[in-house]
Scaffold this motif. Structure first.
Motif, PDB file in Angstrom:
ATOM      1  N   LYS A  60       0.856  -1.189   0.000  1.00 55.32           N
ATOM      2  CA  LYS A  60       0.000   0.000   0.000  1.00 55.32           C
ATOM      3  C   LYS A  60       0.892   1.241   0.000  1.00 55.32           C
ATOM      4  CE  LYS A  60      -3.491  -2.573   2.618  1.00 55.32           C
ATOM      5  NZ  LYS A  60      -4.130  -3.086   1.415  1.00 55.32           N
ATOM      6  N   PRO A  61       0.354   2.386  -0.417  1.00 50.93           N
ATOM      7  CA  PRO A  61       1.208   3.560  -0.644  1.00 50.93           C
ATOM      8  C   PRO A  61       2.035   4.013   0.556  1.00 50.93           C
ATOM      9  CG  PRO A  61      -0.921   3.864  -1.687  1.00 50.93           C
ATOM     10  CD  PRO A  61      -1.033   2.610  -0.891  1.00 50.93           C
ATOM     11  N   LEU A  62       1.419   4.149   1.731  1.00 54.26           N
ATOM     12  CA  LEU A  62       2.178   4.695   2.858  1.00 54.26           C
ATOM     13  C   LEU A  62       3.305   3.760   3.311  1.00 54.26           C
ATOM     14  CD1 LEU A  62       2.536   7.072   4.697  1.00 54.26           C
ATOM     15  CD2 LEU A  62       0.856   6.072   6.278  1.00 54.26           C
TER      16      LEU A  62
ATOM     17  N   GLY B 288       8.821  12.753   0.669  1.00 54.54           N
ATOM     18  CA  GLY B 288       7.825  13.559  -0.040  1.00 54.54           C
ATOM     19  C   GLY B 288       6.529  12.799  -0.272  1.00 54.54           C
ATOM     20  N   SER B 289       6.647  11.528  -0.636  1.00 55.09           N
ATOM     21  CA  SER B 289       5.446  10.721  -0.869  1.00 55.09           C
ATOM     22  C   SER B 289       4.655  10.519   0.418  1.00 55.09           C
ATOM     23  CB  SER B 289       5.843   9.358  -1.447  1.00 55.09           C
ATOM     24  OG  SER B 289       6.487   9.492  -2.681  1.00 55.09           O
ATOM     25  N   ALA B 290       5.359  10.264   1.515  1.00 52.49           N
ATOM     26  CA  ALA B 290       4.667  10.052   2.801  1.00 52.49           C
ATOM     27  C   ALA B 290       3.932  11.326   3.217  1.00 52.49           C
ATOM     28  CB  ALA B 290       5.684   9.655   3.864  1.00 52.49           C
ATOM     29  N   LEU B 291       4.568  12.472   3.056  1.00 52.63           N
ATOM     30  CA  LEU B 291       3.908  13.741   3.419  1.00 52.63           C
ATOM     31  C   LEU B 291       2.702  13.992   2.523  1.00 52.63           C
ATOM     32  CD1 LEU B 291       7.049  16.005   4.025  1.00 52.63           C
ATOM     33  CD2 LEU B 291       5.493  15.054   5.739  1.00 52.63           C
ATOM     34  N   TRP B 292       2.842  13.744   1.235  1.00 53.71           N
ATOM     35  CA  TRP B 292       1.738  13.970   0.302  1.00 53.71           C
ATOM     36  C   TRP B 292       0.548  13.057   0.637  1.00 53.71           C
ATOM     37  CZ3 TRP B 292       0.517  17.351  -3.491  1.00 53.71           C
ATOM     38  CH2 TRP B 292      -0.517  17.005  -4.354  1.00 53.71           C
ATOM     39  N   LEU B 293       0.846  11.797   0.936  1.00 56.66           N
ATOM     40  CA  LEU B 293      -0.218  10.830   1.212  1.00 56.66           C
ATOM     41  C   LEU B 293      -0.939  11.102   2.523  1.00 56.66           C
ATOM     42  CD1 LEU B 293       1.695   7.621   0.080  1.00 56.66           C
ATOM     43  CD2 LEU B 293      -0.273   8.645  -1.090  1.00 56.66           C
ATOM     44  N   THR B 294      -0.231  11.659   3.496  1.00 51.06           N
ATOM     45  CA  THR B 294      -0.850  11.882   4.808  1.00 51.06           C
ATOM     46  C   THR B 294      -1.476  13.271   4.920  1.00 51.06           C
ATOM     47  OG1 THR B 294       1.331  12.563   5.659  1.00 51.06           O
ATOM     48  CG2 THR B 294       0.652  10.267   6.014  1.00 51.06           C
ATOM     49  N   LEU B 295      -0.948  14.241   4.186  1.00 51.69           N
ATOM     50  CA  LEU B 295      -1.428  15.627   4.337  1.00 51.69           C
ATOM     51  C   LEU B 295      -2.348  16.078   3.228  1.00 51.69           C
ATOM     52  CD1 LEU B 295       1.916  17.324   5.502  1.00 51.69           C
ATOM     53  CD2 LEU B 295       0.033  16.445   6.921  1.00 51.69           C
ATOM     54  N   ALA B 296      -2.260  15.431   2.057  1.00 53.81           N
ATOM     55  CA  ALA B 296      -3.080  15.888   0.922  1.00 53.81           C
ATOM     56  C   ALA B 296      -4.551  15.547   1.140  1.00 53.81           C
ATOM     57  CB  ALA B 296      -2.572  15.265  -0.352  1.00 53.81           C
TER      58      ALA B 296
END
Length: 314
Positions: free
Chosen positions: A127-129, A306-314
């Motif tokens: 999964k993404p995260l 960057g991906s983790a921040l985008w997935l959790t904050l977007a």
């Protein structure tokens, strides 16, 4: 679920590059659709059970392995010749025979682990995260591998250590050539079996989405005294049978109901994967003559964060 040609070509090209670059193809296969979002996130979900995307991924893996076979075709001709001569004459003496058995032994651990753990790791962690987190871990592993290599005491060339029991039949008089005059395959062939198996076992980490197969094996090789060039070559040789075997196990998915309606997309993606993988391995075998894993470590750390921040904050 559907899969259009743009998705197929883009994901196929990324697969070919990221399978060989030490940045994790599985991690990118999970993250790219999630970051693009929308239809891509729905169509390209590697963790979904019975997803046609799995059949597509199988095609890409087979194409990547085919690119490796074509690029290293002379090596593999010698390795296959060494294997058959070893079986025929019941010996392990020549460099080709030693390298053939070294690759076989080094592939066994990841083969067993893949059969037992691949499905669980893909469905639970694919999964993404988690992929973003493991991509950051991959960057840290690459960085630490370079640091440990620089701090370690220089080790003898790959073949200087005494052969293990598996190669006990080797006549010591056949391995006295100077390292400078040897080919890369000859240097790898003189590696002790226990070291080769340890390096091969590092591929097990690549079952985690975000951890790179080539990165793990290269770090294991570097910390065991191989040069960047030899570590990369051994990594690519080890990857070829593993990727082919993984594809063979999943062939029913490729030719079965899961691939219905997407045969053209599988072909397009596989062509893109073959071309990008061939270009990637051609580039990397030259790159590692003089350069290190550090740029890839930085990329993985930044991309994962960057991906983790985008997935959790977007």
């Amino acid at each position: 679920m559907s899969l259009d040609y743009l998705e197929a070509v883009v994901v196929g090209a990324f697969q070919g590059v990221t399978e060989l670059f030490p940045v994790s193809s599985l991690g990118h296969s999970v993250l790219i659709p999630a970051l693009v979002g929308g239809r891509w996130a729905r169509d390209l979900d590697v963790s979904a059970p019975e997803s046609p995307y799995l059949a597509f991924i199988v095609g890409l893996h087979v194409a990547t392995a085919a690119a490796l076979l074509v690029f290293f075709r002379r090596d593999w001709i010698r390795i296959f010749g060494g294997f058959f001569s070893s079986v025929r004459y019941r010996r392990v003496e020549t460099p080709a025979e030693r390298l053939a058995w070294l690759i076989i032994l080094a592939t066994i651990p990841v083969g067993i682990a893949g059969l037992l753990l691949e499905h669980v790791f893909r469905t639970v962690l694919g999964k993404p995260l988690p992929a973003a987190i493991f991509l950051m871990v991959n960057g840290l592993v690459l960085y630490l591998g370079e640091r440990l290599r620089r701090r370690a005491e220089p080790e003898p060339a790959a073949g200087v250590d005494p052969p293990t029991e598996v190669f006990a039949a080797v006549d010591a008089r056949t391995v006295v050539m100077p390292a400078v005059a040897e080919s890369a395959d000859d240097r790898l062939a003189r590696m002790p079996a226990r070291r080769g198996v340890l390096i091969g076992a590092a591929q097990i980490l690549a079952l985690l989405p975000g951890i790179s197969r080539s990165g793990a094996t290269m770090v294991a090789g570097l910390t065991r005294g191989l040069s960047h060039e030899d570590a990369a070559r051994f990594s690519f040789l080890l990857a070829t049978p593993v990727i082919l075997a993984a594809g063979a196990v999943k062939v029913p998915d490729l030719v079965g109901p899961l691939s219905t309606g997407i045969h053209g997309q599988i072909l397009a993606g596989s062509v893109a994967s073959f071309v990008s993988a061939y270009v990637a391995v051609r580039f990397l075998t030259r790159y590692f003559h003089t350069r290190t894993l550090t740029p890839f470590a930085i990329y993985c750390g930044l991309a994962g964060l960057g991906s983790a921040l985008w997935l959790t904050l977007a």
